[in-house]
Design an enzyme around this catalytic site. Structure first.
Site, short mmCIF file in Angstrom:
data_model
loop_
_atom_site.label_atom_id
_atom_site.label_comp_id
_atom_site.label_asym_id
_atom_site.label_seq_id
_atom_site.Cartn_x
_atom_site.Cartn_y
_atom_site.Cartn_z
N LYS A 286 -29.61 6.57 -70.34
CA LYS A 286 -28.60 7.36 -71.03
C LYS A 286 -28.86 7.37 -72.53
O LYS A 286 -29.45 6.43 -73.06
CB LYS A 286 -27.21 6.74 -70.82
CG LYS A 286 -26.64 6.89 -69.43
CD LYS A 286 -25.27 6.24 -69.34
CE LYS A 286 -24.68 6.37 -67.95
NZ LYS A 286 -24.36 7.75 -67.54
N ASP A 297 -17.77 1.18 -66.02
CA ASP A 297 -18.26 1.83 -64.80
C ASP A 297 -17.92 1.03 -63.52
O ASP A 297 -18.37 1.37 -62.44
CB ASP A 297 -19.78 2.05 -64.91
CG ASP A 297 -20.23 3.31 -64.21
OD1 ASP A 297 -19.37 4.16 -63.90
OD2 ASP A 297 -21.45 3.44 -63.96
N GLU A 364 -26.31 6.45 -59.79
CA GLU A 364 -26.39 5.19 -59.04
C GLU A 364 -25.10 4.87 -58.28
O GLU A 364 -25.13 4.16 -57.28
CB GLU A 364 -26.73 4.04 -60.00
CG GLU A 364 -25.54 3.41 -60.75
CD GLU A 364 -24.80 4.34 -61.70
OE1 GLU A 364 -25.38 5.38 -62.07
OE2 GLU A 364 -23.64 4.05 -62.05
N ARG A 366 -23.16 6.69 -56.39
CA ARG A 366 -23.15 7.18 -55.01
C ARG A 366 -24.05 6.34 -54.11
O ARG A 366 -23.83 6.26 -52.90
CB ARG A 366 -23.53 8.67 -54.99
CG ARG A 366 -24.92 8.97 -55.46
CD ARG A 366 -25.11 10.43 -55.86
NE ARG A 366 -24.49 10.73 -57.16
CZ ARG A 366 -24.50 11.94 -57.73
NH1 ARG A 366 -25.06 12.97 -57.11
NH2 ARG A 366 -23.94 12.12 -58.89
N1 BES Z 1 -21.08 6.32 -64.59
C1 BES Z 1 -21.58 7.63 -64.71
C2 BES Z 1 -20.50 8.70 -64.77
C3 BES Z 1 -19.55 8.66 -65.94
C4 BES Z 1 -19.71 9.54 -66.98
C5 BES Z 1 -18.48 7.83 -65.95
C6 BES Z 1 -18.81 9.54 -68.04
C7 BES Z 1 -17.58 7.81 -66.99
C8 BES Z 1 -17.75 8.68 -68.03
C9 BES Z 1 -22.48 7.94 -63.52
O1 BES Z 1 -23.16 6.87 -62.97
C10 BES Z 1 -23.49 8.92 -63.99
O2 BES Z 1 -24.28 8.56 -64.82
N2 BES Z 1 -23.45 10.14 -63.46
C11 BES Z 1 -24.36 11.16 -63.84
C12 BES Z 1 -24.83 11.85 -62.60
C13 BES Z 1 -25.98 12.79 -62.83
C14 BES Z 1 -27.21 12.01 -63.19
C15 BES Z 1 -26.20 13.58 -61.58
C16 BES Z 1 -23.61 12.12 -64.76
O3 BES Z 1 -22.44 12.38 -64.54
O4 BES Z 1 -24.24 12.59 -65.72
ZN ZN Z 2 -22.33 5.03 -63.23
MN MN Z 3 -24.99 6.49 -63.95
#
Ligand code: BES
Ligand code: ZN
Ligand code: MN
Length: 511
Positions: A286, A297, A364, A366
């Site tokens: 990220k 998370d 991750e 899911r």
């Molecule tokens: N933990 C994140 C989602 C998240 C984003 C939680 C903002 C709280 C605030 C999750 O694991 C994630 O990184 N999701 C990705 C999925 C994508 C790679 C398909 C996302 O939402 O960008």
């Molecule tokens: Zn996450």
């Molecule tokens: Mn993630």
């Protein structure tokens, strides 16, 4: 904060601060329709103390609007605080929850250490839910995420009194007792969510869950890497493989009184939580901006643990199993890579584990939930609910107002909707569908872990749907709800504990 419930006449209570609810009784519409603030109390002395300001037009009784009077005439309190709830017709239990919270957070920074709240009297509010909401609002407002601050420990309301007028009332007492349990459980979840990644690893989350279980009459089992291998939880394990911190598979069980596995025919409810104690994204790392927030998370698992804490104390007549899948998502030499193929946990000899092509290691949540859902089904769960900070896409769709809700079963989702009426939390149902499933088909494996740019919250839910199968199931995407970014008058910014109240009520609807 100490709390107590008394039955007394508001005007006669000696207190630092007496709080009374005001509502706007104006029913006319149009540009000339001025607010008509009224107090939701039958106490004539209190009404007369506030009469001048109520007729002045300075106070409109908007939701969470406050007005403070010092040395109010003719009543025993040192100060009188009016808190608005908006339209009188909208004086719901949830409006009361917020208004009480507003009064506690009003008192806190002003050094007012004792607060007495006059439970509003209005025919639209049954006494039980009314007192429950009031004490919940007070305890939730009292919480601040200041575990690691050394400079503000003395800032707090020391005593909160809920004052119901008239004779002792059993419903008021029961609502009060229940509200304390619910709010303490939600605050427990908030404490967990607030913990930074270095203070709350999967192992420590397991310890905190086990301690909570022991205190609340739940069975607990906490497993790690070996058990994941034994159960062939390839999806869950793949997330943990890039971290020095071992994963934790936490299983808490609540059995109702007199439970006998041979004769029990009721539902077995499975509460599955995403417990990523820190999400760097892994190799699909990220950006640095706001990455510190990825300590939250694990809010889905905190919601489940909070609900379990309340279940252990309220003791509904239904069996509940919570499965928490906790890991740290890190990039290192052993981390999984985009393109890797993982095999999820098999359900049975006839139902082998699905293969998953990893497109993005940041998807991750899911992966850990896939194995968590399968395991919950294997443990005999007849109905499933999961909560996860799963997708940024859900936050884009619904903002920090509603959690995303998904379900393969209208009946169970309807039960959740009823639960929301009690909890005051908001969930908006989003669709599932084969067209979305098409987006997560893989060329080289059974499915892939991302579905492309469009409908990201839905394709994530479709991924989970594969593992829930036909079992009635609800998925809550709480990414936008787990952490309040803005200060609200009735609750601190930071960890919200979202989901605890609704999941508890959903469980109770199966009694
Ligand atoms: N933990 C994140 C989602 C998240 C984003 C939680 C903002 C709280 C605030 C999750 O694991 C994630 O990184 N999701 C990705 C999925 C994508 C790679 C398909 C996302 O939402 O960008
Ligand atoms: Zn996450
Ligand atoms: Mn993630």
């Amino acid at each position: 904060m100490k709390t107590q419930l008394i039955f007394a006449t508001p005007a006669q209570i000696e207190t630092e601060l007496l709080v009374v609810i005001a509502a706007d009784a104006q029913t006319a519409k149009g540009p000339d329709a001025r607010p008509e603030p009224i107090l939701l109390t039958g106490d004539a002395a209190v009404k007369s103390a506030a009469n001048a300001v109520l007729t002045s037009g300075e106070f409109k009784a908007d939701a969470n609007e406050t007005l403070l009077l010092h040395a109010p005439a003719g009543i025993s309190a040192k100060r009188l605080l009016l808190v608005g709830v908006g339209k009188a017709t909208k004086a719901t239990a949830h409006a009361i929850r917020s208004a009480v919270g507003t009064s506690v957070r009003f008192a806190k920074p002003r050094g007012i250490r004792a607060v007495t709240f006059a439970l509003p009297e209005t025919p639209s509010l049954p006494p039980g839910p009314n007192s429950r909401a009031a004490i919940e609002g007070a305890l939730l407002a009292d919480y601040d995420p200041d575990t690691y601050r050394s400079d503000r420990k003395d800032q707090g309301v020391h005593s909160f009194t809920l004052a119901a007028s008239g004779a002792e009332n059993a419903s008021v007492k029961a609502g009060y007792a229940e509200g304390i349990i619910v709010a303490e459980s939600q605050n427990f979840a908030r404490e967990l969510v607030n913990e930074p990644g270095n203070k709350l690893t999967p192992t420590i989350l397991g310890q905190r869950a086990a301690a909570m279980a022991a205190a609340n009459g739940l069975k607990s089992e906490v497993y790690s890497t070996e058990k994941l291998h034994e159960l062939k939880m390839g999806a869950f394990w793949s997330v943990s493989q890039g971290s020095e911190e071992p994963p934790a598979l936490i299983v808490l069980t609540y059995e109702p009184e007199g439970y006998d596995p041979k004769t029990y025919t009721g539902p077995v409810l499975g509460l599955v939580g995403k417990g990523i104690t820190f999400d760097t994204g892994g190799i699909s790392i990220k950006p640095a901006d706001k990455m510190e927030l990825m300590k939250y998370d694990m809010a889905g698992s905190a919601a489940m643990l909070g609900a379990m804490a309340a279940i252990g104390r309220i003791k509904p007549k239904v069996k509940v199993i919570s499965v928490v899948c906790s890991a740290e998502n890190m990039p290192d030499g052993k981390a999984q890579k985009p393109g890797d193929v993982q095999t999820a946990m098999p359900f049975s000899a006839d139902e082998p584990g699905k293969t998953i092509e990893i497109i993005n290691t940041d998807a991750e949540g899911r992966l850990v939930l896939a194995d968590g859902l399968t395991y919950a089904r294997q443990l005999g769960c007849t109905h499933l609910i999961d909560a996860a900070t799963l997708t940024g896409a859900c936050v884009v769709a619904l903002g920090p107002v509603n959690a995303g809700g998904f379900s393969n079963n209208d009946e169970t989702f309807e039960k959740l909707n009823k639960a929301l009426d009690i909890s005051g939390e908001k969930v908006w149902r989003l669709p599932l569908g084969d067209e979305y499933y098409d987006q997560i088909r893989s060329d080289i494996a059974d499915i892939k872990n991302t579905g492309g740019r469009w409908g990201g919250a839905v394709t994530a839910a479709e991924f989970l749907h594969v593992f829930a199968g036909e079992t009635p199931w609800i998925h809550l995407d709480i990414a936008g709800m787990a952490w309040y970014e803005d200060t609200k008058p009735f609750i601190a910014k930071g960890p919200s504990g979202f989901g605890v109240r609704s999941i508890l009520e959903w469980v109770r609807s199966y009694e």
